[in-house]
Design a protein around this motif. Structure first.
Motif, PDB file in Angstrom:
ATOM      1  N   LYS A  88      -5.075  -0.688  -1.479  1.00 55.93           N
ATOM      2  CA  LYS A  88      -4.785  -0.553  -2.896  1.00 55.93           C
ATOM      3  C   LYS A  88      -4.721  -1.943  -3.521  1.00 55.93           C
ATOM      4  N   VAL A  89      -5.006  -1.989  -4.817  1.00 54.85           N
ATOM      5  CA  VAL A  89      -5.089  -3.282  -5.503  1.00 54.85           C
ATOM      6  C   VAL A  89      -3.803  -4.089  -5.337  1.00 54.85           C
ATOM      7  N   GLY A  90      -2.653  -3.467  -5.577  1.00 55.47           N
ATOM      8  CA  GLY A  90      -1.380  -4.170  -5.493  1.00 55.47           C
ATOM      9  C   GLY A  90      -1.106  -4.744  -4.117  1.00 55.47           C
ATOM     10  N   GLU A  91      -1.270  -3.919  -3.082  1.00 55.98           N
ATOM     11  CA  GLU A  91      -0.973  -4.403  -1.733  1.00 55.98           C
ATOM     12  C   GLU A  91      -1.991  -5.450  -1.298  1.00 55.98           C
ATOM     13  N   GLN A  92      -3.238  -5.309  -1.770  1.00 57.08           N
ATOM     14  CA  GLN A  92      -4.266  -6.313  -1.479  1.00 57.08           C
ATOM     15  C   GLN A  92      -3.871  -7.673  -2.045  1.00 57.08           C
ATOM     16  N   LEU A  93      -3.459  -7.688  -3.300  1.00 58.89           N
ATOM     17  CA  LEU A  93      -3.104  -8.938  -3.947  1.00 58.89           C
ATOM     18  C   LEU A  93      -1.802  -9.513  -3.396  1.00 58.89           C
ATOM     19  N   MET A  94      -0.861  -8.654  -3.023  1.00 57.56           N
ATOM     20  CA  MET A  94       0.363  -9.128  -2.386  1.00 57.56           C
ATOM     21  C   MET A  94       0.028  -9.851  -1.078  1.00 57.56           C
ATOM     22  N   TYR A  95      -0.852  -9.251  -0.302  1.00 59.10           N
ATOM     23  CA  TYR A  95      -1.261  -9.831   0.984  1.00 59.10           C
ATOM     24  C   TYR A  95      -1.936 -11.190   0.772  1.00 59.10           C
ATOM     25  N   LEU A  96      -2.875 -11.274  -0.172  1.00 55.58           N
ATOM     26  CA  LEU A  96      -3.606 -12.518  -0.403  1.00 55.58           C
ATOM     27  C   LEU A  96      -2.697 -13.605  -0.970  1.00 55.58           C
ATOM     28  N   ALA A  97      -1.758 -13.222  -1.832  1.00 55.69           N
ATOM     29  CA  ALA A  97      -0.827 -14.196  -2.401  1.00 55.69           C
ATOM     30  C   ALA A  97       0.066 -14.790  -1.318  1.00 55.69           C
ATOM     31  N   GLN A  98       0.521 -13.943  -0.398  1.00 60.49           N
ATOM     32  CA  GLN A  98       1.387 -14.436   0.673  1.00 60.49           C
ATOM     33  C   GLN A  98       0.621 -15.308   1.668  1.00 60.49           C
ATOM     34  N   LEU A  99      -0.679 -15.058   1.823  1.00 59.75           N
ATOM     35  CA  LEU A  99      -1.504 -15.945   2.639  1.00 59.75           C
ATOM     36  C   LEU A  99      -1.548 -17.347   2.046  1.00 59.75           C
ATOM     37  N   LYS A 100      -1.390 -17.444   0.737  1.00 60.25           N
ATOM     38  CA  LYS A 100      -1.396 -18.733   0.055  1.00 60.25           C
ATOM     39  C   LYS A 100      -0.016 -19.383   0.047  1.00 60.25           C
ATOM     40  N   GLY A 101       0.940 -18.818   0.787  1.00 59.50           N
ATOM     41  CA  GLY A 101       2.232 -19.443   0.930  1.00 59.50           C
ATOM     42  C   GLY A 101       3.312 -18.944  -0.009  1.00 59.50           C
ATOM     43  N   MET A 102       3.029 -17.922  -0.801  1.00 61.04           N
ATOM     44  CA  MET A 102       4.027 -17.393  -1.721  1.00 61.04           C
ATOM     45  C   MET A 102       4.971 -16.439  -0.994  1.00 61.04           C
ATOM     46  N   SER A 103       6.234 -16.430  -1.401  1.00 58.11           N
ATOM     47  CA  SER A 103       7.162 -15.443  -0.856  1.00 58.11           C
ATOM     48  C   SER A 103       6.828 -14.078  -1.446  1.00 58.11           C
ATOM     49  N   ARG A 104       7.326 -13.029  -0.827  1.00 57.63           N
ATOM     50  CA  ARG A 104       7.038 -11.683  -1.303  1.00 57.63           C
ATOM     51  C   ARG A 104       7.560 -11.482  -2.731  1.00 57.63           C
ATOM     52  N   SER A 105       8.775 -11.931  -2.995  1.00 62.70           N
ATOM     53  CA  SER A 105       9.358 -11.733  -4.328  1.00 62.70           C
ATOM     54  C   SER A 105       8.618 -12.541  -5.391  1.00 62.70           C
ATOM     55  N   ALA A 163       5.454 -13.552  -5.216  1.00 63.22           N
ATOM     56  CA  ALA A 163       4.132 -12.950  -5.383  1.00 63.22           C
ATOM     57  C   ALA A 163       4.203 -11.722  -6.278  1.00 63.22           C
ATOM     58  N   GLN A 164       5.177 -10.876  -6.041  1.00 61.73           N
ATOM     59  CA  GLN A 164       5.306  -9.656  -6.835  1.00 61.73           C
ATOM     60  C   GLN A 164       5.555  -9.979  -8.303  1.00 61.73           C
ATOM     61  N   SER A 165       6.413 -10.951  -8.564  1.00 55.09           N
ATOM     62  CA  SER A 165       6.720 -11.335  -9.934  1.00 55.09           C
ATOM     63  C   SER A 165       5.495 -11.910 -10.653  1.00 55.09           C
ATOM     64  N   LYS A 166       4.791 -12.832  -9.985  1.00 56.72           N
ATOM     65  CA  LYS A 166       3.616 -13.460 -10.594  1.00 56.72           C
ATOM     66  C   LYS A 166       2.487 -12.446 -10.794  1.00 56.72           C
ATOM     67  N   LEU A 167       2.315 -11.555  -9.831  1.00 55.62           N
ATOM     68  CA  LEU A 167       1.257 -10.554  -9.949  1.00 55.62           C
ATOM     69  C   LEU A 167       1.531  -9.598 -11.112  1.00 55.62           C
ATOM     70  N   LYS A 168       2.772  -9.185 -11.265  1.00 59.15           N
ATOM     71  CA  LYS A 168       3.104  -8.295 -12.377  1.00 59.15           C
ATOM     72  C   LYS A 168       2.820  -8.970 -13.713  1.00 59.15           C
ATOM     73  N   ASP A 169       3.089 -10.283 -13.781  1.00 60.67           N
ATOM     74  CA  ASP A 169       2.775 -11.026 -15.005  1.00 60.67           C
ATOM     75  C   ASP A 169       1.281 -10.996 -15.294  1.00 60.67           C
ATOM     76  N   TRP A 170       0.464 -11.185 -14.246  1.00 58.30           N
ATOM     77  CA  TRP A 170      -0.980 -11.175 -14.427  1.00 58.30           C
ATOM     78  C   TRP A 170      -1.499  -9.773 -14.778  1.00 58.30           C
ATOM     79  N   PHE A 171      -0.916  -8.760 -14.200  1.00 56.14           N
ATOM     80  CA  PHE A 171      -1.327  -7.387 -14.518  1.00 56.14           C
ATOM     81  C   PHE A 171      -1.059  -7.085 -15.991  1.00 56.14           C
ATOM     82  N   ILE A 172       0.061  -7.569 -16.503  1.00 54.48           N
ATOM     83  CA  ILE A 172       0.369  -7.386 -17.927  1.00 54.48           C
ATOM     84  C   ILE A 172      -0.583  -8.213 -18.783  1.00 54.48           C
ATOM     85  N   ARG A 173      -0.798  -9.450 -18.367  1.00 53.53           N
ATOM     86  CA  ARG A 173      -1.660 -10.372 -19.123  1.00 53.53           C
ATOM     87  C   ARG A 173      -3.087  -9.836 -19.260  1.00 53.53           C
TER      88      ARG A 173
END
Length: 217
Positions: free
Chosen positions: A71-88, A90-100
């Motif tokens: 799923k899109v959300g879990e895919q992006l969570m996984y890729l964000a954490q590969l880049k060194g982001m914490s889970r929380s 990543a979730q916060s930044k991704l939600k901002d981008w989804f709104i944007r």
């Protein structure tokens, strides 16, 4: 690549231009450490390029690289954490981008259900969510239909005009795909940089005319 000597300064929005086979993708694969140069070196933020710089670069490849059954959300969570982001984080930044990007209802969509344009928008989020110092976009509009292409170029232009956006290198062989706000351009032909400078200077040079068969007025 034969003779490539280039410099991109912090804050610049640079278009890397050249016909198919000029060496554009080979060059960015060296910058992103996918391949190693036979000679020479790359300096990143004042230091020799090393593995620790990987998370400071956002790279959007021409090829689609998403796991289609996720799923899109879990895919992006996984890729964000590969880049060194914490889970929380990543979730916060991704939600901002989804709104944007007005895609709030995509979180639980399977990637396989997305159009090419929607997949490219998903990959774009994965490229920028960790707030890289350098953003590299390789033929970002390739394979998109007219509507998706125009939407992407509009968003890239908005990003290029944003003073807080990262330094960017956009690779294309279509002059008309250069976003508004691009400050500089490099012209690569037959593995060699043949023109470099401010965007207007490069786009009105004889080199660009010879490379793309454009009429210079």
């Amino acid at each position: 690549l034969y003779s490539v000597n280039l410099s991109v300064q912090k804050g610049e929005r640079v278009a890397l231009l050249g016909p198919n086979g000029a060496g554009k993708t080979s060059l960015i694969r060296i910058i992103t450490q996918i391949t190693a140069p036979d000679s020479g070196r790359v300096i990143f933020d004042g230091e020799p390029l090393s593995e620790r710089h990987v998370n400071e670069i956002g790279y959007l490849p021409e090829e689609r690289g998403l796991y289609k059954k996720m799923k899109v959300g879990e895919q992006l969570m996984y890729l964000a954490q590969l880049k060194g982001m914490s889970r929380s984080e990543a979730q916060s930044k991704l939600k901002d981008w989804f709104i944007r990007l007005d895609i709030k209802d995509w979180w639980n969509k399977p990637v396989d259900d997305l159009s090419k344009g929607m997949q490219q928008k998903t990959q774009f989020i994965a490229t920028v969510v960790h707030e890289p110092k350098l953003l590299i976009l390789d033929e970002p509009a390739a394979g998109l239909d007219l509507g998706a292409r125009e939407d992407l170029l509009t968003r890239l232009s908005a990003l290029a005009l944003d003073p807080s956006a990262p330094t960017s290198l956009l690779v294309t062989h279509h002059v008309e795909e250069i976003p508004t706000g691009t400050t500089h351009a490099l012209l690569l032909r037959d593995g060699t940089i043949v023109a470099a400078g401010l965007i207007n200077q490069v786009l009105t040079s004889q080199n660009i005319s010879q490379t793309f068969g454009l009429s210079i007025n």
